[in-house]
Enzyme design. Sequence first.
Site, PDB file in Angstrom:
ATOM      1  N   HIS A 170       0.840  -1.201   0.000  1.00  0.00           N
ATOM      2  CA  HIS A 170       0.000   0.000   0.000  1.00  0.00           C
ATOM      3  C   HIS A 170       0.879   1.257   0.000  1.00  0.00           C
ATOM      4  O   HIS A 170       0.683   2.160  -0.811  1.00  0.00           O
ATOM      5  CB  HIS A 170      -0.923  -0.002   1.222  1.00  0.00           C
ATOM      6  CG  HIS A 170      -1.549   1.332   1.528  1.00  0.00           C
ATOM      7  ND1 HIS A 170      -2.537   1.885   0.745  1.00  0.00           N
ATOM      8  CD2 HIS A 170      -1.307   2.238   2.511  1.00  0.00           C
ATOM      9  CE1 HIS A 170      -2.885   3.067   1.254  1.00  0.00           C
ATOM     10  NE2 HIS A 170      -2.152   3.306   2.319  1.00  0.00           N
ATOM     11  N   ASP A 184       6.030  21.899 -26.479  1.00  0.00           N
ATOM     12  CA  ASP A 184       6.032  20.540 -25.920  1.00  0.00           C
ATOM     13  C   ASP A 184       7.101  20.489 -24.848  1.00  0.00           C
ATOM     14  O   ASP A 184       7.721  21.501 -24.531  1.00  0.00           O
ATOM     15  CB  ASP A 184       6.311  19.493 -27.013  1.00  0.00           C
ATOM     16  CG  ASP A 184       5.727  18.127 -26.644  1.00  0.00           C
ATOM     17  OD1 ASP A 184       6.001  17.654 -25.531  1.00  0.00           O
ATOM     18  OD2 ASP A 184       4.982  17.557 -27.455  1.00  0.00           O
ATOM     19  N   TRP A 241       7.001   0.125   3.973  1.00  0.00           N
ATOM     20  CA  TRP A 241       7.461   0.853   2.773  1.00  0.00           C
ATOM     21  C   TRP A 241       8.827   1.478   3.007  1.00  0.00           C
ATOM     22  O   TRP A 241       9.524   1.807   2.058  1.00  0.00           O
ATOM     23  CB  TRP A 241       6.435   1.894   2.338  1.00  0.00           C
ATOM     24  CG  TRP A 241       6.592   3.238   3.004  1.00  0.00           C
ATOM     25  CD1 TRP A 241       6.053   3.621   4.182  1.00  0.00           C
ATOM     26  CD2 TRP A 241       7.348   4.359   2.519  1.00  0.00           C
ATOM     27  NE1 TRP A 241       6.434   4.905   4.482  1.00  0.00           N
ATOM     28  CE2 TRP A 241       7.215   5.391   3.478  1.00  0.00           C
ATOM     29  CE3 TRP A 241       8.117   4.614   1.376  1.00  0.00           C
ATOM     30  CZ2 TRP A 241       7.832   6.632   3.324  1.00  0.00           C
ATOM     31  CZ3 TRP A 241       8.727   5.858   1.244  1.00  0.00           C
ATOM     32  CH2 TRP A 241       8.577   6.839   2.203  1.00  0.00           C
ATOM     33  N   SER A 270      12.829   6.290 -13.934  1.00  0.00           N
ATOM     34  CA  SER A 270      11.716   7.005 -14.545  1.00  0.00           C
ATOM     35  C   SER A 270      11.566   8.398 -13.939  1.00  0.00           C
ATOM     36  O   SER A 270      11.422   9.391 -14.657  1.00  0.00           O
ATOM     37  CB  SER A 270      10.431   6.193 -14.345  1.00  0.00           C
ATOM     38  OG  SER A 270       9.311   6.998 -14.544  1.00  0.00           O
ATOM     39  N   SER A 271      11.622   8.480 -12.604  1.00  0.00           N
ATOM     40  CA  SER A 271      11.456   9.780 -11.944  1.00  0.00           C
ATOM     41  C   SER A 271      12.579  10.735 -12.318  1.00  0.00           C
ATOM     42  O   SER A 271      12.347  11.918 -12.540  1.00  0.00           O
ATOM     43  CB  SER A 271      11.461   9.615 -10.429  1.00  0.00           C
ATOM     44  OG  SER A 271      10.361   8.892 -10.019  1.00  0.00           O
ATOM     45  N   HIS A 288      13.180  12.100   3.417  1.00  0.00           N
ATOM     46  CA  HIS A 288      12.552  13.353   3.789  1.00  0.00           C
ATOM     47  C   HIS A 288      12.333  14.288   2.617  1.00  0.00           C
ATOM     48  O   HIS A 288      11.223  14.770   2.431  1.00  0.00           O
ATOM     49  CB  HIS A 288      13.211  14.044   4.976  1.00  0.00           C
ATOM     50  CG  HIS A 288      12.204  14.976   5.581  1.00  0.00           C
ATOM     51  ND1 HIS A 288      11.178  14.526   6.368  1.00  0.00           N
ATOM     52  CD2 HIS A 288      11.970  16.290   5.368  1.00  0.00           C
ATOM     53  CE1 HIS A 288      10.369  15.531   6.642  1.00  0.00           C
ATOM     54  NE2 HIS A 288      10.831  16.608   6.063  1.00  0.00           N
ATOM     55  N   GLU A 317      11.823  13.309  -0.218  1.00  0.00           N
ATOM     56  CA  GLU A 317      10.752  12.616  -0.939  1.00  0.00           C
ATOM     57  C   GLU A 317       9.369  13.076  -0.472  1.00  0.00           C
ATOM     58  O   GLU A 317       8.467  13.265  -1.285  1.00  0.00           O
ATOM     59  CB  GLU A 317      10.905  11.099  -0.749  1.00  0.00           C
ATOM     60  CG  GLU A 317       9.710  10.259  -1.156  1.00  0.00           C
ATOM     61  CD  GLU A 317       9.450  10.247  -2.651  1.00  0.00           C
ATOM     62  OE1 GLU A 317      10.381  10.558  -3.417  1.00  0.00           O
ATOM     63  OE2 GLU A 317       8.313   9.926  -3.037  1.00  0.00           O
ATOM     64  N   TYR A 358       8.574  15.929   0.564  1.00  0.00           N
ATOM     65  CA  TYR A 358       8.316  17.254  -0.027  1.00  0.00           C
ATOM     66  C   TYR A 358       8.100  17.161  -1.520  1.00  0.00           C
ATOM     67  O   TYR A 358       7.388  17.977  -2.095  1.00  0.00           O
ATOM     68  CB  TYR A 358       9.442  18.228   0.337  1.00  0.00           C
ATOM     69  CG  TYR A 358       9.420  18.528   1.815  1.00  0.00           C
ATOM     70  CD1 TYR A 358       8.225  18.889   2.421  1.00  0.00           C
ATOM     71  CD2 TYR A 358      10.532  18.386   2.606  1.00  0.00           C
ATOM     72  CE1 TYR A 358       8.158  19.118   3.770  1.00  0.00           C
ATOM     73  CE2 TYR A 358      10.472  18.615   3.964  1.00  0.00           C
ATOM     74  CZ  TYR A 358       9.276  18.978   4.540  1.00  0.00           C
ATOM     75  OH  TYR A 358       9.216  19.195   5.880  1.00  0.00           O
ATOM     76  N   SER A 400      -2.189  27.002  -5.316  1.00  0.00           N
ATOM     77  CA  SER A 400      -1.865  28.405  -5.567  1.00  0.00           C
ATOM     78  C   SER A 400      -2.414  28.868  -6.912  1.00  0.00           C
ATOM     79  O   SER A 400      -2.512  30.073  -7.163  1.00  0.00           O
ATOM     80  CB  SER A 400      -0.355  28.630  -5.543  1.00  0.00           C
ATOM     81  OG  SER A 400       0.165  28.273  -4.293  1.00  0.00           O
ATOM     82  N   HIS A 455      14.937  13.293  12.056  1.00  0.00           N
ATOM     83  CA  HIS A 455      13.777  13.376  12.944  1.00  0.00           C
ATOM     84  C   HIS A 455      12.861  12.160  12.768  1.00  0.00           C
ATOM     85  O   HIS A 455      11.936  11.969  13.529  1.00  0.00           O
ATOM     86  CB  HIS A 455      13.006  14.686  12.754  1.00  0.00           C
ATOM     87  CG  HIS A 455      12.341  14.848  11.430  1.00  0.00           C
ATOM     88  ND1 HIS A 455      12.160  16.066  10.835  1.00  0.00           N
ATOM     89  CD2 HIS A 455      11.786  13.956  10.580  1.00  0.00           C
ATOM     90  CE1 HIS A 455      11.536  15.910   9.689  1.00  0.00           C
ATOM     91  NE2 HIS A 455      11.300  14.652   9.510  1.00  0.00           N
ATOM     92  N   HIS A 456      13.123  11.343  11.733  1.00  0.00           N
ATOM     93  CA  HIS A 456      12.378  10.096  11.584  1.00  0.00           C
ATOM     94  C   HIS A 456      12.940   9.011  12.494  1.00  0.00           C
ATOM     95  O   HIS A 456      12.379   7.930  12.565  1.00  0.00           O
ATOM     96  CB  HIS A 456      12.438   9.607  10.135  1.00  0.00           C
ATOM     97  CG  HIS A 456      11.759  10.522   9.174  1.00  0.00           C
ATOM     98  ND1 HIS A 456      10.437  10.406   8.842  1.00  0.00           N
ATOM     99  CD2 HIS A 456      12.218  11.588   8.482  1.00  0.00           C
ATOM    100  CE1 HIS A 456      10.113  11.360   7.988  1.00  0.00           C
ATOM    101  NE2 HIS A 456      11.167  12.092   7.755  1.00  0.00           N
ATOM    102  N   THR A 459       6.340  27.151   5.730  1.00  0.00           N
ATOM    103  CA  THR A 459       5.027  26.549   5.503  1.00  0.00           C
ATOM    104  C   THR A 459       3.933  27.471   6.026  1.00  0.00           C
ATOM    105  O   THR A 459       2.891  27.649   5.386  1.00  0.00           O
ATOM    106  CB  THR A 459       4.946  25.177   6.185  1.00  0.00           C
ATOM    107  OG1 THR A 459       6.137  24.451   5.884  1.00  0.00           O
ATOM    108  CG2 THR A 459       3.760  24.391   5.694  1.00  0.00           C
ATOM    109  N   LYS A 472       3.172  30.130   3.602  1.00  0.00           N
ATOM    110  CA  LYS A 472       2.303  29.671   2.515  1.00  0.00           C
ATOM    111  C   LYS A 472       0.845  29.652   2.959  1.00  0.00           C
ATOM    112  O   LYS A 472      -0.036  30.163   2.266  1.00  0.00           O
ATOM    113  CB  LYS A 472       2.724  28.281   2.056  1.00  0.00           C
ATOM    114  CG  LYS A 472       4.000  28.318   1.275  1.00  0.00           C
ATOM    115  CD  LYS A 472       4.369  26.945   0.788  1.00  0.00           C
ATOM    116  CE  LYS A 472       5.292  27.072  -0.400  1.00  0.00           C
ATOM    117  NZ  LYS A 472       4.646  27.655  -1.557  1.00  0.00           N
ATOM    118  N   ARG A 474       1.775   1.051  15.067  1.00  0.00           N
ATOM    119  CA  ARG A 474       1.407   0.910  13.656  1.00  0.00           C
ATOM    120  C   ARG A 474       1.868  -0.457  13.148  1.00  0.00           C
ATOM    121  O   ARG A 474       2.634  -1.153  13.817  1.00  0.00           O
ATOM    122  CB  ARG A 474       2.008   2.035  12.824  1.00  0.00           C
ATOM    123  CG  ARG A 474       3.513   2.035  12.801  1.00  0.00           C
ATOM    124  CD  ARG A 474       4.078   3.301  12.210  1.00  0.00           C
ATOM    125  NE  ARG A 474       4.024   3.297  10.754  1.00  0.00           N
ATOM    126  CZ  ARG A 474       4.872   3.975   9.960  1.00  0.00           C
ATOM    127  NH1 ARG A 474       5.824   4.713  10.502  1.00  0.00           N
ATOM    128  NH2 ARG A 474       4.778   3.934   8.671  1.00  0.00           N
TER     129      ARG A 474
END
Lengths: 516, 190
Positions: free
Chosen positions: A67, A96, A132, A160-161, A244, A246, A248, A259, A293-294, A319, A322, A441
């Site tokens: 998932h 293009d 994951w 690909s990315s 991290h 990632e 963002y 926006s 921090h993870h 943030t 924003k 979890r």
Amino acid sequence: MAHGPKPGFTRWLYTTNHKDIGSMYLWFSFAMFLLGGCMALVIRAELFQPGLQIVQPGFFNQMTTMHGLIMVFGAVMPAFVGLANWMVPMMIGAPDMALPRMNNWSFWILPFAFAMLVSTLFMEGGAPDFGWTFYAPLSTEYAPPSVTFFIFAVHIMGASSIMGAINIVATILNMRAPGMTLMKMPLFVWTWLITAYLLIAVMPVLAGVVTMMLMDIHFGTSFFSAAGGGDPVLFQHVFWFFGHPEVYIMILPAFGIVSAIIPTFARKPLFGYSSMVYATASIAFLSFIVWAHHMFTVGMPIAGELFFMYATMLIAVPTGVKVFNWVTTMFRGSMTFETPMLFSIAFVILFTIGGFSGLMLAIAPADFQYHDTYFVVAHFHYVLVPGAIFSITAGVYYWLPKWTGNMYNESMGKVHFWLAFVGLNVTFFPMHFVGLAGMPRRIPDYALQFADFNQIASVGAFLFGAAQILFLFNVIRTVRGGKKATDEVWENPEGLEWSVPSPAPYHTFSTPPVVR
Amino acid sequence: MALSANAKTTAKLTTLAVGMLGFALFVMPPLYDAFCEITGLNGKTGGRYEAVPAAVDTERTVKVQFVASNNENMPWEFKPGMVEIRVHPGEAVDTVFHARNPTDREMIGQAIPSLVPFKAANYFHKTECFCFNQQSLAAGETAELGLRFIVDPDLPAGVNTITLSYTLFDVTERFAKQANNKNTDSEREG
């Protein structure tokens, strides 16, 4: 130049057209969204009651892992790349993408990557079951044999990315219409430019970490094996150095989408455009120095805990800028509440809630209680579902009339919004409570006192899932026909994409537009 | 022909991507090791220490505790000869760990040290340690594994207790694999 698409299936196979490729990305990501969603429903169905009812714990772990992987790499990221493909050339007045053939390639390797990843479900030993985040040694010494396929799939997704990101940067830097200076670019283009740089910087790190896993599993190295002099904690550092930025990558383009939408329906220009650009750049920079921090609980010197705690809290500043700008854009605006606007407002409110629980998690001493509980699950689903998914949905409703030439069904859109909004909150809000009460979890069974909130969450999840079927139905109906959309679609929207006819012709801006 | 703007941008960005891959593979692991060594993070102790004659600080006594544990699936019996010892900084101290292989096959073990508090890690020197090598024990064999250490007189003042723990890993298969690889390599060369 007035030639249209090739007839037949080869149009999609050989296409180098940014609109075709954008559509393929979007459909692919929607398919992955439904698949990942079904896995989430397996999880929620099992958690409806304490005890084991539906699936075995091993399969449950495969579901949580798949998932996460499918939603992150299969649903959210390709959807943003699809929107970038469609909108970036039209927003900057380019005919293009800069590298159309690579564009085709970067899309078409994705289905193979995910076919390989999903096929692990049918392999002996089952699919990856280590979460994951695939922490070593769970993903190396104790992994099922299918982990090698997982590694190769991640390599392909990464390639690909990276190709997609290079393409987007090259397009934005080199293909802007004359007069489209950097600080005139729509924010969606800006956020994607910054996101693309993040992708180019960290996707190779992900490739590196899975390569090290591959070496440890098959070639006798011990990057992550303590027995051979390595260190499993190294895995977490390298992974989160990728991980991290990632997160963002999955939210910055969302900032760009809302926006674009909020000013249109507030009928006011975006408040604080340049501060938005600088805030985005600051968030991107800070994303590289907060990764630990993870992993506050792995054992870090106090100076490290403090540094990562303060650096993380610092992210709240850009943030906050924003959120302030979006609210101020709406303030005293002449607002209407069409479906894209509803999703955008929900984005602002719910993403802020997710941001606040993020601040709670940033507090290192408090994090020892929250770590690996459902509170974390509630937090990142509050930032990713209303953050990424709602903004993508908002973007699809907002630009769908431009893509198809037809208006979507507004009432059905509103029903979709309210079902999704209620479903989302019913699903994820109770997770805060069970998390604070100590429910870990990634478990298929739980203590009895968590039963009530889990039942509520499971009901919400099925409601949220059902709402997406309505979305699919609405989109298909709009693609097939409906009320014709005007070229502007909305009332005085800003941006070059509204200056081309609806539906957007196969080739747009073959001659560059004049940008005032 | 001069490169187009797109080709230049692509080349630059590809270089960046390849550079980041190299960074992840070849810079981050050694950087992490160096970082751990400097900060004592994870309680990693250093390699063999060349003893330099130093004055023994008899004024001060430090308690050193020993912990032995087995990694999952490691069947050996493994315990410290003494649970704790009081030492003066600067003096060389000998102690032993006991290991026994209760299985009916030859096995190779590797002990991995970790030390708390982390800030003491750089002040705990081992001049002899069984953890510098792998231990090979035949079926049923018993061994006394020696450790000689010196607590540095510069040990930070607040540290009165040092806990040294060893985790014993089963590396039999890992070594069998490497030996096989070496054999096939030499066969190929031969």
